[in-house]
Write a protein that holds these residues in place. Structure first.
Motif, short mmCIF file in Angstrom:
data_model
loop_
_atom_site.label_atom_id
_atom_site.label_comp_id
_atom_site.label_asym_id
_atom_site.label_seq_id
_atom_site.Cartn_x
_atom_site.Cartn_y
_atom_site.Cartn_z
N ARG A 5 42.03 47.47 41.76
CA ARG A 5 43.11 47.92 40.90
C ARG A 5 42.57 48.15 39.49
O ARG A 5 41.64 47.48 39.04
N THR A 6 43.14 49.13 38.84
CA THR A 6 42.71 49.48 37.49
C THR A 6 43.67 48.85 36.49
O THR A 6 44.83 49.22 36.42
N SER A 7 43.19 47.85 35.79
CA SER A 7 43.98 47.23 34.73
C SER A 7 43.09 46.32 33.91
O SER A 7 42.19 45.68 34.45
N PRO A 8 43.32 46.28 32.61
CA PRO A 8 42.56 45.34 31.78
C PRO A 8 43.07 43.92 32.00
O PRO A 8 44.16 43.73 32.54
N PRO A 9 42.32 42.92 31.56
CA PRO A 9 42.82 41.54 31.64
C PRO A 9 44.01 41.39 30.68
O PRO A 9 44.24 42.27 29.85
N PRO A 10 44.74 40.28 30.77
CA PRO A 10 45.91 40.09 29.90
C PRO A 10 45.54 40.27 28.42
O PRO A 10 44.50 39.78 27.97
N PRO A 11 46.38 40.97 27.67
CA PRO A 11 46.05 41.26 26.27
C PRO A 11 45.95 40.02 25.38
O PRO A 11 45.26 40.06 24.37
N GLN A 12 46.58 38.92 25.78
CA GLN A 12 46.53 37.71 24.95
C GLN A 12 45.28 36.88 25.20
O GLN A 12 45.07 35.85 24.58
N ALA A 13 44.40 37.34 26.10
CA ALA A 13 43.18 36.60 26.41
C ALA A 13 42.27 36.55 25.17
O ALA A 13 42.05 37.55 24.51
N ALA A 14 41.77 35.36 24.89
CA ALA A 14 40.90 35.15 23.72
C ALA A 14 39.46 34.93 24.18
O ALA A 14 39.22 34.18 25.13
N GLU A 15 38.52 35.56 23.49
CA GLU A 15 37.11 35.40 23.84
C GLU A 15 36.63 34.01 23.48
O GLU A 15 36.84 33.53 22.37
N LEU A 16 35.94 33.36 24.44
CA LEU A 16 35.36 32.03 24.22
C LEU A 16 33.85 32.11 24.02
O LEU A 16 33.31 31.46 23.13
N GLU A 17 33.18 32.87 24.86
CA GLU A 17 31.72 32.97 24.82
C GLU A 17 31.32 34.37 25.31
O GLU A 17 32.04 34.99 26.08
N ARG A 18 30.10 34.80 24.90
CA ARG A 18 29.59 36.12 25.33
C ARG A 18 28.08 36.04 25.52
O ARG A 18 27.39 35.40 24.75
N TRP A 19 27.61 36.71 26.58
CA TRP A 19 26.18 36.78 26.87
C TRP A 19 25.77 38.24 27.07
O TRP A 19 26.52 39.01 27.65
#
Length: 141
Positions: A5-19
């Motif tokens: 399915r084509t959809s972004p994750p929930p807009p209220q999701a907050a970034e915790l970590e990135r690699w």
């Protein structure tokens, strides 16, 4: 073959970590760092392989491997938090392809990353930005 399915994750999701990953050799470091991040952000480590931290790390490894193998680097793995779940977002820079669920032969050695993500997570989807193609999976806290 099927499509996700084509959809972004929930807009209220907050970034915790990135690699950022450039080669498959960096997957080992991702696994260890992701486990630590999940613990720091409230998931306790368990002994069973079907517990959430293990599943998140397994899905991250599969999706990042796919992105490194079939996409254009760098691969960007992001751990996000929404109300009651963690979201794993894996991006590559190949906008020319659409993620598809592969029909796999039981004897094939590959092609199961998206199927694994679907079976191990609450939901899976994909979306594109101007620069990246992203696949995400959500997991209960």
């Amino acid at each position: 073959m099927g499509q996700l399915r084509t959809s972004p994750p929930p807009p209220q999701a907050a970034e915790l970590e990135r690699w950022r990953l450039g080669t498959p050799a960096e997957l080992r470091g991702l696994r260890a760092s992701l486990r630590d991040a999940l613990t720091r952000h409230g998931l306790s480590q368990g002994e069973d392989l079907d517990e959430i931290p293990h599943l998140v790390v397994l899905v991250a490894t599969e999706l990042a491997t796919n992105a490194l193998r079939h996409g254009i680097p760098p691969t960007i793995v992001t751990l996000l938090s929404a109300d009651d779940c963690f979201i794993l977002d894996v991006a590559d820079h190949d906008l020319s392809t659409v993620p598809e669920l592969a029909d796999t032969n039981p004897l094939d050695s590959g092609g199961r990353g998206l199927l694994l993500a679907q079976s191990a997570s609450l939901a899976v989807g994909w979306y594109a930005t101007k620069e990246t193609k992203n696949i995400w999976a959500s997991f209960p806290r």
